[in-house]
Design an enzyme around this catalytic site. Structure first.
Site, PDB file in Angstrom:
ATOM      1  NE  ARG A  59      -3.659   2.388   0.451  1.00 31.14           N
ATOM      2  CZ  ARG A  59      -4.914   2.573   0.051  1.00 31.14           C
ATOM      3  NH1 ARG A  59      -5.640   1.569  -0.346  1.00 31.14           N
ATOM      4  NH2 ARG A  59      -5.442   3.774   0.039  1.00 31.14           N
ATOM      5  NE  ARG A  85      -8.347   0.076  -5.222  1.00 29.53           N
ATOM      6  CZ  ARG A  85      -8.307  -1.197  -4.899  1.00 29.53           C
ATOM      7  NH1 ARG A  85      -8.118  -1.560  -3.643  1.00 29.53           N
ATOM      8  NH2 ARG A  85      -8.488  -2.138  -5.793  1.00 29.53           N
ATOM      9  CG  ASN A 101     -15.443  10.889  -3.045  1.00 25.70           C
ATOM     10  OD1 ASN A 101     -15.297  10.311  -4.119  1.00 25.70           O
ATOM     11  ND2 ASN A 101     -16.146  10.374  -2.047  1.00 25.70           N
ATOM     12  CG  HIS A 103     -20.523   8.990  -0.648  1.00 24.82           C
ATOM     13  ND1 HIS A 103     -19.775   7.826  -0.675  1.00 24.82           N
ATOM     14  CD2 HIS A 103     -21.572   8.757   0.180  1.00 24.82           C
ATOM     15  CE1 HIS A 103     -20.352   6.923   0.116  1.00 24.82           C
ATOM     16  NE2 HIS A 103     -21.438   7.458   0.641  1.00 24.82           N
ATOM     17  CG  ASP A 135     -11.517  14.108   6.157  1.00 27.51           C
ATOM     18  OD1 ASP A 135     -11.762  12.945   5.751  1.00 27.51           O
ATOM     19  OD2 ASP A 135     -12.135  14.649   7.086  1.00 27.51           O
ATOM     20  CB  ALA A 136      -7.015  11.450   7.116  1.00 25.20           C
ATOM     21  N   GLY A 137     -10.270  10.519   6.540  1.00 29.62           N
ATOM     22  CA  GLY A 137     -11.264   9.505   6.873  1.00 29.62           C
ATOM     23  C   GLY A 137     -11.959   8.958   5.639  1.00 29.62           C
ATOM     24  CG  ASP A 139     -17.122   8.282   1.741  1.00 34.56           C
ATOM     25  OD1 ASP A 139     -16.445   8.774   0.829  1.00 34.56           O
ATOM     26  OD2 ASP A 139     -17.556   7.109   1.709  1.00 34.56           O
TER      27      ASP A 139
END
Ligand code: GAR
Length: 194
Positions: A59, A85, A101, A103, A135-137, A139
């Site tokens: 990864r 991803r 993004n 969604h 962000d890092a999470g 959604d």
């Protein structure tokens, strides 16, 4: 002239909506994690450069490769349009501009890769789509725009997803057009154009 890179993993109908709009002239490349994604065929047909960063067992190596591919393109905006991803925080940190993004649910309801099915299984009467800052999470980033879509009694995943995508394509094009015209300011959870 803002430079836009689009990331897509699958069919690419959201990408096609961007290609069919005035945004087309800003799209400098389309990237995918899937070598035979139809999105790449759509991009090539429109004369847009493509690149593939396949996911392997390592990864971290994928992050480095994706970061390299994106930074060499120097996008002012990166758009995940059906990119399936999770983008790691070190990839986000390597970007010069924001990454957004689209969604297929009204976040924070139904995050993740199975949002349409999750809304149906829950028995929700309304779902929709969200364009948000990544962000890092998963959604969890600040919401830019949302639109509701009613769930019908005889909906299955395919019929509901197609109705969501009809709304989603319009919403995503609108958000990207506003970005091109005015830019994007993110202040905590608050997002505005300009
Ligand atoms: C869209 O509904 C998009 O929101 C979703 O994939 C679909 C892509 O459709 N993305 C996610 O679920 C990301 N978690 P497309 O391939 O026809 O553009």
């Amino acid at each position: 002239m803002p430079r836009i890179v689009v990331l897509a993993s699958g069919r690419g109908s959201l990408l096609q909506a961007l290609i069919d709009s005035p945004i087309r002239s800003h799209i400098v490349a389309v990237g995918s994690d899937v070598a035979d994604a139809k999105a790449l065929v759509r991009a090539s047909a429109a004369g847009i450069d493509t690149f593939v960063v396949p996911v392997g067992p390592d990864r971290r190596a994928w992050n480095v490769e994706l970061t390299g591919a994106l930074s060499s393109l120097a996008p002012d905006l990166t758009v995940c349009a059906g990119f399936m991803r999770v983008i790691d925080s070190d990839v986000i940190a390597g970007l010069t501009g924001p990454i957004i993004n689209s969604h297929p649910a009204l976040l924070p309801a139904f995050p993740g890769a199975h949002a349409v099915n999750d809304a149906l299984a829950y028995g929700a009467k309304v779902t929709g789509c969200t364009v948000h800052v990544v962000d890092a999470g998963v959604d969890t980033g600040p919401v830019i725009a949302q639109q509701p879509v009613g769930i019908l009694g005889d909906d299955d995943e395919a019929s509901l997803h197609e109705r969501i995508k009809q709304v989603e394509r319009v919403l995503l094009v609108d958000v990207v057009e506003k970005f091109v015209e005015r830019g994007l300011s993110v202040n905590g959870r608050s997002v505005s154009f300009g």
